[in-house]
Scaffold this active site. Structure first.
Site, PDB file in Angstrom:
ATOM      1  N   ARG A  92       8.867  28.256  90.144  1.00  0.00           N
ATOM      2  CA  ARG A  92       7.511  27.906  90.590  1.00  0.00           C
ATOM      3  C   ARG A  92       7.626  27.086  91.860  1.00  0.00           C
ATOM      4  O   ARG A  92       8.686  26.547  92.185  1.00  0.00           O
ATOM      5  CB  ARG A  92       6.740  27.113  89.526  1.00  0.00           C
ATOM      6  CG  ARG A  92       7.314  25.743  89.207  1.00  0.00           C
ATOM      7  CD  ARG A  92       6.285  24.875  88.494  1.00  0.00           C
ATOM      8  NE  ARG A  92       6.835  23.611  88.028  1.00  0.00           N
ATOM      9  CZ  ARG A  92       7.036  22.529  88.782  1.00  0.00           C
ATOM     10  NH1 ARG A  92       6.766  22.567  90.089  1.00  0.00           N
ATOM     11  NH2 ARG A  92       7.524  21.408  88.258  1.00  0.00           N
ATOM     12  N   GLU A 133       6.864  20.246  93.197  1.00  0.00           N
ATOM     13  CA  GLU A 133       7.915  19.284  92.891  1.00  0.00           C
ATOM     14  C   GLU A 133       7.991  19.032  91.380  1.00  0.00           C
ATOM     15  O   GLU A 133       7.585  19.870  90.592  1.00  0.00           O
ATOM     16  CB  GLU A 133       7.656  17.987  93.678  1.00  0.00           C
ATOM     17  CG  GLU A 133       8.136  18.036  95.126  1.00  0.00           C
ATOM     18  CD  GLU A 133       9.656  18.016  95.236  1.00  0.00           C
ATOM     19  OE1 GLU A 133      10.329  17.650  94.245  1.00  0.00           O
ATOM     20  OE2 GLU A 133      10.172  18.366  96.313  1.00  0.00           O
ATOM     21  N   VAL A 134       8.485  17.869  91.011  1.00  0.00           N
ATOM     22  CA  VAL A 134       8.706  17.557  89.602  1.00  0.00           C
ATOM     23  C   VAL A 134       7.395  17.162  88.924  1.00  0.00           C
ATOM     24  O   VAL A 134       6.530  16.529  89.523  1.00  0.00           O
ATOM     25  CB  VAL A 134       9.754  16.434  89.443  1.00  0.00           C
ATOM     26  CG1 VAL A 134       9.283  15.146  90.107  1.00  0.00           C
ATOM     27  CG2 VAL A 134      10.092  16.183  87.981  1.00  0.00           C
ATOM     28  N   HIS A 187       5.675  17.225  81.138  1.00  0.00           N
ATOM     29  CA  HIS A 187       4.864  17.784  80.050  1.00  0.00           C
ATOM     30  C   HIS A 187       5.120  16.969  78.792  1.00  0.00           C
ATOM     31  O   HIS A 187       6.230  16.462  78.587  1.00  0.00           O
ATOM     32  CB  HIS A 187       5.209  19.249  79.808  1.00  0.00           C
ATOM     33  CG  HIS A 187       4.930  20.128  80.981  1.00  0.00           C
ATOM     34  ND1 HIS A 187       3.709  20.161  81.611  1.00  0.00           N
ATOM     35  CD2 HIS A 187       5.726  21.014  81.652  1.00  0.00           C
ATOM     36  CE1 HIS A 187       3.752  21.023  82.617  1.00  0.00           C
ATOM     37  NE2 HIS A 187       4.960  21.543  82.663  1.00  0.00           N
ATOM     38  N   ILE A 211      -0.820  21.771  89.209  1.00  0.00           N
ATOM     39  CA  ILE A 211      -0.703  23.228  89.293  1.00  0.00           C
ATOM     40  C   ILE A 211       0.675  23.581  89.834  1.00  0.00           C
ATOM     41  O   ILE A 211       1.150  22.969  90.787  1.00  0.00           O
ATOM     42  CB  ILE A 211      -1.780  23.823  90.222  1.00  0.00           C
ATOM     43  CG1 ILE A 211      -3.180  23.471  89.736  1.00  0.00           C
ATOM     44  CG2 ILE A 211      -1.621  25.342  90.341  1.00  0.00           C
ATOM     45  CD1 ILE A 211      -4.280  23.824  90.720  1.00  0.00           C
ATOM     46  N   PHE A 240      -1.159  25.672  84.992  1.00  0.00           N
ATOM     47  CA  PHE A 240      -1.659  24.322  85.238  1.00  0.00           C
ATOM     48  C   PHE A 240      -1.613  23.477  83.970  1.00  0.00           C
ATOM     49  O   PHE A 240      -1.566  23.994  82.852  1.00  0.00           O
ATOM     50  CB  PHE A 240      -3.081  24.362  85.808  1.00  0.00           C
ATOM     51  CG  PHE A 240      -4.132  24.949  84.899  1.00  0.00           C
ATOM     52  CD1 PHE A 240      -4.866  24.144  84.053  1.00  0.00           C
ATOM     53  CD2 PHE A 240      -4.406  26.318  84.918  1.00  0.00           C
ATOM     54  CE1 PHE A 240      -5.856  24.676  83.228  1.00  0.00           C
ATOM     55  CE2 PHE A 240      -5.392  26.870  84.108  1.00  0.00           C
ATOM     56  CZ  PHE A 240      -6.117  26.044  83.258  1.00  0.00           C
ATOM     57  N   CYS A 280       4.880  15.249  91.394  1.00  0.00           N
ATOM     58  CA  CYS A 280       4.560  16.241  92.428  1.00  0.00           C
ATOM     59  C   CYS A 280       5.068  15.815  93.812  1.00  0.00           C
ATOM     60  O   CYS A 280       4.584  16.306  94.835  1.00  0.00           O
ATOM     61  CB  CYS A 280       3.056  16.518  92.480  1.00  0.00           C
ATOM     62  SG  CYS A 280       2.377  17.034  90.886  1.00  0.00           S
TER      63      CYS A 280
END
EC number: 2.3.1.181
Length: 216
Positions: free
Chosen positions: A77, A80-81, A84, A145, A158, A175
């Site tokens: 994808r 950046e990092v 979750h 996203i 997302f 991100c």
């Protein structure tokens, strides 16, 4: 636009990231081989883990990989990092963009619009931000996203923070944005729950992409 069939999975249990990522890749490969195969939507939660995009900078991990107590994945994808965890709702879309619009910028903006509609259903005002990808409430980021695409077949999608441990974002530069503040939906609407958000996510995705869903 004619309705298109999509398989949808909405597990109630917490799912391991790598299992779901492999599942996405299987559906992506199937669509590449034969675009009459159905699209695929997955809506659920993950165990605590961190994911990095193709070109991510490992300096945005604020912990040592050698000593990590959580799973870290580098995946197909952009971006950046990110993090979750339980209490965060993740939605993956394996779509054939040839049936919609062969334009990744259009797709990113479409996802932002979908997220804004989802939060709007709970009377939460939010917005996109020029020069960035994702959705924000003021100066706090509430949704991230990240998409991959191969032969116009997308993977990933997302995440929306519903009621999660935001402290987990302190272990990274989210991100790649320095001093990025994060937010939860529950901070702006105390009456919501993740199952209701999941229902609205399904409804809006179905409307926006004209899907006929097959549940699995």
């Amino acid at each position: 636009m004619d309705n298109r069939t999509a398989i949808i999975k909405q597990p109630d249990n917490i799912s391991f990231f790598n299992d779901v990522y492999k599942l996405q890749k299987e559906y992506q490969d199937a669509l590449i081989l034969d675009n009459s195969n159905p699209d695929f939507i997955w809506i659920g939660e993950h165990q605590l883990c961190y994911t990095l995009g193709r070109g991510s900078n490992y300096d945005n991990l604020l912990f040592s990989l050698n000593d990590a107590k959580y799973d870290v994945f580098k995946i197909d994808r952009g971006g950046e990092v990110t993090c979750h965890m339980p209490g965060q709702l993740v939605t993956y879309l394996v779509l054939d963009l040839k049936n919609f619009n062969k334009d990744l910028n259009w797709y990113l903006r479409k996802i932002e619009e979908i997220i804004i509609k989802i939060l709007g259903a709970f009377n939460i005002n939010c917005h996109s931000r020029e020069g960035f990808t994702g959705v924000w409430i003021g100066n706090k980021k509430i949704a991230s996203i990240g998409i991959g695409c191969k032969r116009w077949i997308t993977i990933n999608g997302f995440s929306i923070n519903i009621d999660c441990e935001l402290e987990n974002f302190n272990k990274i530069v989210p991100c790649g944005i320095e001093n990025c503040l994060m937010a939860n939906m529950i901070d702006y609407n105390k009456n919501l729950n993740i199952q209701e958000v999941k229902r609205i996510v399904k409804k809006i995705i179905q409307e926006e992409f004209n899907f006929d869903f097959i549940s699995q």
